[in-house]
Design a protein around this motif. Structure first.
Motif, short mmCIF file in Angstrom:
data_model
loop_
_atom_site.label_atom_id
_atom_site.label_comp_id
_atom_site.label_asym_id
_atom_site.label_seq_id
_atom_site.Cartn_x
_atom_site.Cartn_y
_atom_site.Cartn_z
N ALA A 17 0.83 -1.21 0.00
CA ALA A 17 0.00 0.00 0.00
C ALA A 17 0.86 1.26 0.00
CB ALA A 17 -0.94 0.00 1.21
N ASP A 18 1.96 1.24 0.75
CA ASP A 18 2.85 2.41 0.78
C ASP A 18 3.48 2.65 -0.59
OD1 ASP A 18 2.28 2.77 3.47
OD2 ASP A 18 4.19 1.92 4.17
N ALA A 19 4.00 1.58 -1.21
CA ALA A 19 4.67 1.72 -2.50
C ALA A 19 3.69 2.16 -3.59
CB ALA A 19 5.34 0.41 -2.90
N ILE A 20 2.51 1.54 -3.61
CA ILE A 20 1.51 1.87 -4.62
C ILE A 20 0.92 3.25 -4.34
CG2 ILE A 20 -0.78 1.23 -5.49
CD1 ILE A 20 0.14 -1.74 -5.09
N GLY A 21 0.64 3.54 -3.09
CA GLY A 21 0.09 4.84 -2.71
C GLY A 21 1.02 5.98 -3.07
N ARG A 22 2.32 5.75 -2.96
CA ARG A 22 3.30 6.79 -3.31
C ARG A 22 3.21 7.13 -4.80
NH1 ARG A 22 4.97 11.31 -2.08
NH2 ARG A 22 6.78 11.91 -3.27
N ARG A 57 -0.95 -4.73 -7.43
CA ARG A 57 -0.12 -5.79 -6.90
C ARG A 57 -0.36 -7.04 -7.74
NH1 ARG A 57 4.16 -8.13 -5.62
NH2 ARG A 57 4.77 -7.40 -3.58
N ALA A 58 0.70 -7.63 -8.25
CA ALA A 58 0.63 -8.92 -8.95
C ALA A 58 1.35 -9.95 -8.07
CB ALA A 58 1.28 -8.81 -10.32
N ALA A 59 1.40 -11.17 -8.50
CA ALA A 59 1.98 -12.23 -7.67
C ALA A 59 3.44 -11.96 -7.31
CB ALA A 59 1.86 -13.57 -8.38
N LYS A 60 4.23 -11.50 -8.27
CA LYS A 60 5.66 -11.36 -8.03
C LYS A 60 6.19 -9.93 -8.13
CE LYS A 60 6.65 -16.04 -9.49
NZ LYS A 60 7.46 -16.91 -10.33
N HIS A 61 5.32 -8.98 -8.35
CA HIS A 61 5.77 -7.60 -8.53
C HIS A 61 4.58 -6.65 -8.38
CE1 HIS A 61 4.38 -8.82 -12.56
NE2 HIS A 61 3.91 -7.59 -12.61
N ILE A 62 4.89 -5.37 -8.44
CA ILE A 62 3.86 -4.34 -8.57
C ILE A 62 3.91 -3.87 -10.01
CG2 ILE A 62 3.16 -2.01 -7.90
CD1 ILE A 62 4.22 -2.67 -5.09
N GLY A 63 2.75 -3.82 -10.64
CA GLY A 63 2.68 -3.39 -12.02
C GLY A 63 2.10 -1.99 -12.12
N LEU A 64 2.77 -1.15 -12.87
CA LEU A 64 2.29 0.21 -13.14
C LEU A 64 1.87 0.23 -14.60
CD1 LEU A 64 4.12 3.47 -12.11
CD2 LEU A 64 2.78 3.26 -14.16
N ALA A 83 17.17 -0.89 -9.74
CA ALA A 83 17.30 -2.33 -9.49
C ALA A 83 15.92 -2.97 -9.32
CB ALA A 83 18.15 -2.57 -8.25
N GLY A 84 15.77 -4.16 -9.87
CA GLY A 84 14.54 -4.92 -9.67
C GLY A 84 13.36 -4.47 -10.50
N THR A 85 13.60 -3.65 -11.52
CA THR A 85 12.50 -3.19 -12.37
C THR A 85 12.60 -3.81 -13.76
OG1 THR A 85 13.70 -1.27 -13.21
CG2 THR A 85 12.40 -0.95 -11.21
N SER A 86 11.50 -3.81 -14.46
CA SER A 86 11.49 -4.23 -15.86
C SER A 86 10.32 -3.53 -16.54
CB SER A 86 11.37 -5.75 -15.99
OG SER A 86 10.13 -6.19 -15.49
N THR A 87 10.37 -3.51 -17.86
CA THR A 87 9.29 -2.92 -18.63
C THR A 87 8.82 -3.91 -19.68
OG1 THR A 87 10.78 -1.91 -20.24
CG2 THR A 87 10.14 -0.55 -18.35
N ALA A 88 7.58 -3.75 -20.07
CA ALA A 88 7.01 -4.47 -21.20
C ALA A 88 6.26 -3.41 -22.00
CB ALA A 88 6.07 -5.57 -20.72
N LYS A 89 5.57 -3.81 -23.04
CA LYS A 89 4.94 -2.85 -23.95
C LYS A 89 4.16 -1.75 -23.24
CE LYS A 89 1.93 -2.65 -27.96
NZ LYS A 89 1.08 -3.42 -28.88
N GLY A 90 3.32 -2.11 -22.27
CA GLY A 90 2.51 -1.10 -21.59
C GLY A 90 2.59 -1.18 -20.09
N ILE A 92 5.24 -1.22 -16.39
CA ILE A 92 6.49 -1.11 -15.66
C ILE A 92 6.31 -1.96 -14.41
CG2 ILE A 92 8.04 0.40 -14.36
CD1 ILE A 92 7.11 2.68 -16.26
N ARG A 93 7.26 -2.87 -14.16
CA ARG A 93 7.20 -3.73 -12.98
C ARG A 93 8.28 -3.32 -12.00
NH1 ARG A 93 7.68 -6.95 -17.30
NH2 ARG A 93 5.74 -7.77 -18.16
N PHE A 94 7.90 -3.27 -10.70
CA PHE A 94 8.89 -2.95 -9.68
C PHE A 94 8.53 -3.65 -8.38
CE2 PHE A 94 5.66 0.31 -9.18
CZ PHE A 94 5.58 0.55 -7.81
N GLN A 95 9.46 -3.60 -7.43
CA GLN A 95 9.28 -4.22 -6.13
C GLN A 95 9.10 -3.13 -5.07
OE1 GLN A 95 8.97 -7.49 -5.72
NE2 GLN A 95 9.33 -7.75 -7.92
N PRO A 96 8.30 -3.39 -4.04
CA PRO A 96 8.12 -2.39 -2.99
C PRO A 96 9.45 -1.98 -2.34
CG PRO A 96 6.53 -4.16 -2.70
CD PRO A 96 7.47 -4.57 -3.81
#
Length: 121
Positions: A17-22, A57-64, A83-90, A92-96
């Motif tokens: 919630a903190d990471a997503i809320g930010r 929130r997804a199973a292994k990451h937070i998706g934006l 660190a710990g991020t990746s992108t796909a077509k639409g 952005i994945r990251f970790q809290p």
């Protein structure tokens, strides 16, 4: 899952919630006149009737999801430096534990806002 961002945040573990809320807080700073709504069935911030972004929130990451491959492409190089991020077509994945810097979120939201404004011109 509930349909509004505020309700969704209350359903998450505190760290998520903190990471997503930010991300949502930074988006609201960039585009103060956003509204809470849905984008492709996900809780999202909307701008001028169009989805601006959703963060989930997804199973292994937070998706934006900015609902725009072009907006993701606009910040892909900056995202790659976190660190710990990746992108796909639409997406952005990251970790809290390794959140996106506010500057990256601002650039992403600005790109999406400008895209929506351009579509209305």
């Amino acid at each position: 899952m509930s349909g509004t961002v505020t309700t969704y945040l209350t359903e998450l573990e505190p760290t998520d919630a903190d990471a997503i809320g930010r991300v949502y807080a930074v988006a609201r700073e960039v585009v103060p006149d956003v509204e809470e709504g849905l984008g492709y069935g996900m809780p999202a911030l909307t701008y001028r009737g169009k989805p601006l972004l959703s963060v989930m929130r997804a199973a292994k990451h937070i998706g934006l999801y900015p609902f725009s491959p072009a907006a993701v492409a606009a910040v892909a190089e900056q995202v790659a430096l976190v660190a710990g991020t990746s992108t796909a077509k639409g997406t952005i994945r990251f970790q809290p534990a390794s959140p996106l810097p506010d500057a990256v979120v601002r650039a992403l939201v600005t790109a999406r806002r400008d895209e929506i404004d351009g579509a209305r011109a």
